[in-house]
Design a protein around this motif. Structure first.
Motif, PDB file in Angstrom:
ATOM      1  N   THR A  24      70.966  46.777 -80.777  1.00  0.00           N
ATOM      2  CA  THR A  24      71.755  48.048 -80.777  1.00  0.00           C
ATOM      3  C   THR A  24      71.109  49.111 -81.429  1.00  0.00           C
ATOM      4  OG1 THR A  24      72.756  47.869 -82.912  1.00  0.00           O
ATOM      5  CG2 THR A  24      73.666  46.680 -81.379  1.00  0.00           C
ATOM      6  N   SER A  25      71.315  50.312 -81.132  1.00  0.00           N
ATOM      7  CA  SER A  25      70.733  51.494 -81.490  1.00  0.00           C
ATOM      8  C   SER A  25      71.715  52.897 -81.163  1.00  0.00           C
ATOM      9  CB  SER A  25      69.490  51.774 -80.849  1.00  0.00           C
ATOM     10  OG  SER A  25      69.546  52.046 -79.515  1.00  0.00           O
ATOM     11  N   GLY A  26      71.468  53.889 -81.896  1.00  0.00           N
ATOM     12  CA  GLY A  26      72.128  55.164 -81.845  1.00  0.00           C
ATOM     13  C   GLY A  26      73.583  55.269 -82.332  1.00  0.00           C
ATOM     14  N   PHE A  27      73.873  54.319 -83.121  1.00  0.00           N
ATOM     15  CA  PHE A  27      75.272  54.326 -84.050  1.00  0.00           C
ATOM     16  C   PHE A  27      74.756  53.825 -85.162  1.00  0.00           C
ATOM     17  CE2 PHE A  27      76.884  50.183 -83.459  1.00  0.00           C
ATOM     18  CZ  PHE A  27      76.096  49.661 -81.969  1.00  0.00           C
ATOM     19  N   ILE A  28      75.908  53.728 -86.327  1.00  0.00           N
ATOM     20  CA  ILE A  28      75.697  53.484 -87.615  1.00  0.00           C
ATOM     21  C   ILE A  28      76.475  51.979 -87.425  1.00  0.00           C
ATOM     22  CG2 ILE A  28      76.255  53.728 -89.965  1.00  0.00           C
ATOM     23  CD1 ILE A  28      76.792  56.770 -89.553  1.00  0.00           C
ATOM     24  N   PHE A  29      75.301  50.996 -87.434  1.00  0.00           N
ATOM     25  CA  PHE A  29      75.564  49.798 -87.033  1.00  0.00           C
ATOM     26  C   PHE A  29      76.555  49.023 -88.157  1.00  0.00           C
ATOM     27  CE2 PHE A  29      74.557  45.846 -85.161  1.00  0.00           C
ATOM     28  CZ  PHE A  29      74.415  44.850 -86.212  1.00  0.00           C
ATOM     29  N   ASP A  30      76.452  49.279 -89.391  1.00  0.00           N
ATOM     30  CA  ASP A  30      77.284  48.793 -90.446  1.00  0.00           C
ATOM     31  C   ASP A  30      78.643  49.280 -90.437  1.00  0.00           C
ATOM     32  OD1 ASP A  30      74.951  48.941 -93.390  1.00  0.00           O
ATOM     33  OD2 ASP A  30      74.878  47.551 -91.637  1.00  0.00           O
ATOM     34  N   PHE A  31      79.023  50.257 -89.614  1.00  0.00           N
ATOM     35  CA  PHE A  31      80.311  50.731 -89.511  1.00  0.00           C
ATOM     36  C   PHE A  31      81.213  50.144 -88.191  1.00  0.00           C
ATOM     37  CE2 PHE A  31      79.593  53.133 -92.990  1.00  0.00           C
ATOM     38  CZ  PHE A  31      79.233  54.533 -92.966  1.00  0.00           C
ATOM     39  N   TYR A  32      80.553  49.469 -87.548  1.00  0.00           N
ATOM     40  CA  TYR A  32      81.087  49.047 -86.367  1.00  0.00           C
ATOM     41  C   TYR A  32      81.163  47.295 -86.214  1.00  0.00           C
ATOM     42  CZ  TYR A  32      80.546  53.359 -83.986  1.00  0.00           C
ATOM     43  OH  TYR A  32      80.793  54.741 -83.564  1.00  0.00           O
ATOM     44  N   ALA A  33      82.522  46.926 -85.667  1.00  0.00           N
ATOM     45  CA  ALA A  33      82.443  45.674 -85.241  1.00  0.00           C
ATOM     46  C   ALA A  33      82.060  45.534 -83.662  1.00  0.00           C
ATOM     47  CB  ALA A  33      84.100  45.250 -85.107  1.00  0.00           C
ATOM     48  N   VAL A  34      81.183  44.207 -83.726  1.00  0.00           N
ATOM     49  CA  VAL A  34      80.739  43.949 -82.555  1.00  0.00           C
ATOM     50  C   VAL A  34      80.880  42.739 -82.236  1.00  0.00           C
ATOM     51  CG1 VAL A  34      78.369  43.570 -81.406  1.00  0.00           C
ATOM     52  CG2 VAL A  34      78.532  45.332 -83.349  1.00  0.00           C
ATOM     53  N   GLY A  35      81.464  42.692 -80.750  1.00  0.00           N
ATOM     54  CA  GLY A  35      81.810  41.524 -80.091  1.00  0.00           C
ATOM     55  C   GLY A  35      80.941  41.127 -78.952  1.00  0.00           C
ATOM     56  N   TRP A  36      81.007  39.811 -78.632  1.00  0.00           N
ATOM     57  CA  TRP A  36      80.643  39.307 -77.202  1.00  0.00           C
ATOM     58  C   TRP A  36      81.738  38.816 -76.408  1.00  0.00           C
ATOM     59  CZ3 TRP A  36      75.770  38.799 -75.575  1.00  0.00           C
ATOM     60  CH2 TRP A  36      74.601  39.123 -76.771  1.00  0.00           C
ATOM     61  N   PHE A  37      81.590  39.124 -74.989  1.00  0.00           N
ATOM     62  CA  PHE A  37      82.430  38.930 -74.106  1.00  0.00           C
ATOM     63  C   PHE A  37      81.636  38.334 -72.843  1.00  0.00           C
ATOM     64  CE2 PHE A  37      85.883  41.727 -75.311  1.00  0.00           C
ATOM     65  CZ  PHE A  37      85.208  42.481 -76.599  1.00  0.00           C
ATOM     66  N   ARG A  38      82.531  37.654 -71.964  1.00  0.00           N
ATOM     67  CA  ARG A  38      82.031  36.886 -70.936  1.00  0.00           C
ATOM     68  C   ARG A  38      82.917  37.231 -69.554  1.00  0.00           C
ATOM     69  NH1 ARG A  38      82.294  30.692 -72.684  1.00  0.00           N
ATOM     70  NH2 ARG A  38      84.866  30.362 -72.379  1.00  0.00           N
ATOM     71  N   GLN A  39      82.072  37.121 -68.466  1.00  0.00           N
ATOM     72  CA  GLN A  39      83.032  37.223 -67.247  1.00  0.00           C
ATOM     73  C   GLN A  39      82.524  36.163 -66.492  1.00  0.00           C
ATOM     74  OE1 GLN A  39      83.250  41.238 -65.648  1.00  0.00           O
ATOM     75  NE2 GLN A  39      85.153  40.517 -64.359  1.00  0.00           N
ATOM     76  N   ALA A  40      83.243  35.060 -65.908  1.00  0.00           N
ATOM     77  CA  ALA A  40      82.867  34.246 -64.609  1.00  0.00           C
ATOM     78  C   ALA A  40      83.271  34.808 -63.401  1.00  0.00           C
ATOM     79  CB  ALA A  40      83.392  33.100 -64.991  1.00  0.00           C
ATOM     80  N   PRO A  41      82.337  34.385 -62.510  1.00  0.00           N
ATOM     81  CA  PRO A  41      82.861  34.860 -60.870  1.00  0.00           C
ATOM     82  C   PRO A  41      84.362  34.674 -60.704  1.00  0.00           C
ATOM     83  CG  PRO A  41      80.754  33.727 -61.025  1.00  0.00           C
ATOM     84  CD  PRO A  41      81.431  33.646 -62.269  1.00  0.00           C
ATOM     85  N   GLY A  42      85.015  35.660 -60.324  1.00  0.00           N
ATOM     86  CA  GLY A  42      86.341  35.619 -59.865  1.00  0.00           C
ATOM     87  C   GLY A  42      87.359  35.422 -61.089  1.00  0.00           C
ATOM     88  N   ARG A  43      86.897  35.737 -62.154  1.00  0.00           N
ATOM     89  CA  ARG A  43      87.588  35.906 -63.502  1.00  0.00           C
ATOM     90  C   ARG A  43      87.526  37.194 -64.130  1.00  0.00           C
ATOM     91  NH1 ARG A  43      87.785  30.182 -66.512  1.00  0.00           N
ATOM     92  NH2 ARG A  43      89.648  30.840 -67.341  1.00  0.00           N
ATOM     93  N   GLU A  44      88.658  37.260 -64.963  1.00  0.00           N
ATOM     94  CA  GLU A  44      88.497  38.321 -65.886  1.00  0.00           C
ATOM     95  C   GLU A  44      87.649  38.357 -66.906  1.00  0.00           C
ATOM     96  OE1 GLU A  44      93.170  39.808 -65.167  1.00  0.00           O
ATOM     97  OE2 GLU A  44      92.535  39.340 -67.124  1.00  0.00           O
ATOM     98  N   ARG A  45      87.220  39.422 -67.468  1.00  0.00           N
ATOM     99  CA  ARG A  45      86.360  39.431 -68.797  1.00  0.00           C
ATOM    100  C   ARG A  45      87.212  38.894 -69.678  1.00  0.00           C
ATOM    101  NH1 ARG A  45      82.184  44.541 -69.681  1.00  0.00           N
ATOM    102  NH2 ARG A  45      82.047  43.658 -67.169  1.00  0.00           N
ATOM    103  N   GLU A  46      86.616  38.134 -70.736  1.00  0.00           N
ATOM    104  CA  GLU A  46      87.434  37.774 -72.034  1.00  0.00           C
ATOM    105  C   GLU A  46      86.460  37.974 -73.001  1.00  0.00           C
ATOM    106  OE1 GLU A  46      88.364  33.522 -71.287  1.00  0.00           O
ATOM    107  OE2 GLU A  46      86.060  33.011 -71.115  1.00  0.00           O
ATOM    108  N   GLY A  47      87.172  37.851 -74.213  1.00  0.00           N
ATOM    109  CA  GLY A  47      86.475  37.938 -75.630  1.00  0.00           C
ATOM    110  C   GLY A  47      85.816  36.481 -75.939  1.00  0.00           C
ATOM    111  N   VAL A  48      84.775  36.648 -76.585  1.00  0.00           N
ATOM    112  CA  VAL A  48      84.309  35.333 -76.949  1.00  0.00           C
ATOM    113  C   VAL A  48      84.133  35.353 -78.456  1.00  0.00           C
ATOM    114  CG1 VAL A  48      82.229  34.030 -76.746  1.00  0.00           C
ATOM    115  CG2 VAL A  48      82.841  34.963 -74.808  1.00  0.00           C
ATOM    116  N   ALA A  49      83.597  36.194 -79.168  1.00  0.00           N
ATOM    117  CA  ALA A  49      83.583  36.212 -80.690  1.00  0.00           C
ATOM    118  C   ALA A  49      83.276  37.673 -80.956  1.00  0.00           C
ATOM    119  CB  ALA A  49      82.216  35.337 -80.969  1.00  0.00           C
ATOM    120  N   CYS A  50      83.660  37.764 -82.263  1.00  0.00           N
ATOM    121  CA  CYS A  50      83.347  39.325 -82.969  1.00  0.00           C
ATOM    122  C   CYS A  50      83.224  39.179 -84.380  1.00  0.00           C
ATOM    123  CB  CYS A  50      84.725  40.067 -82.737  1.00  0.00           C
ATOM    124  SG  CYS A  50      84.739  41.787 -83.457  1.00  0.00           S
TER     125      CYS A  50
END
Length: 127
Positions: A24-50
């Protein structure tokens, strides 16, 4: 300019491991929550971890049920990077994986409305 750049995707056999990075760059990293999401073919994007910000937060982590116990999310505050270690991978983990950042933990963990998103990296689990 805010940037989130994912890397580390690829093809792996079932039971294998991959390590995804979100630089990441361009924002104050310590102030932000960061998550991982995934999207499989034909499916909605979903949260994985944060993982929460460490300024005003305690670095807490959240995991979606299907990945709990197999995936681990960590923050490298020196390099403003978030890591997703994925072990015991299954074919159903196949998807494009995205990282996203927002000031608010609840936005990242319960919505798809985070302020900033990366372009994604493909993960394919197949024999």
């Amino acid at each position: 300019q805010v940037q989130l750049v994912e890397s580390g995707g690829g093809l792996v056999q079932p039971g294998g491991s991959l390590r995804l990075s979100c630089a990441t760059s361009g924002f104050i990293f310590d102030f932000y929550a960061v998550g991982w999401f995934r999207q499989a073919p034909g499916r909605e994007r979903e949260g994985v971890a944060c993982i929460s910000g460490t300024s005003g937060g305690d670095g807490s982590a959240w995991y979606a049920g299907p990945v709990r116990g197999r995936f681990t999310i960590t923050k490298d505050n020196t390099n403003d990077t978030v890591i997703l270690q994925m072990n015991s991978l299954k074919p159903e983990d196949t998807a494009v994986y995205y990282c996203a950042a927002d000031r608010h933990w609840m936005v990242v963990t319960t919505t798809l409305n985070s302020d900033y998103w990366g372009q994604g990296t493909q993960v394919t689990v197949s024999s």
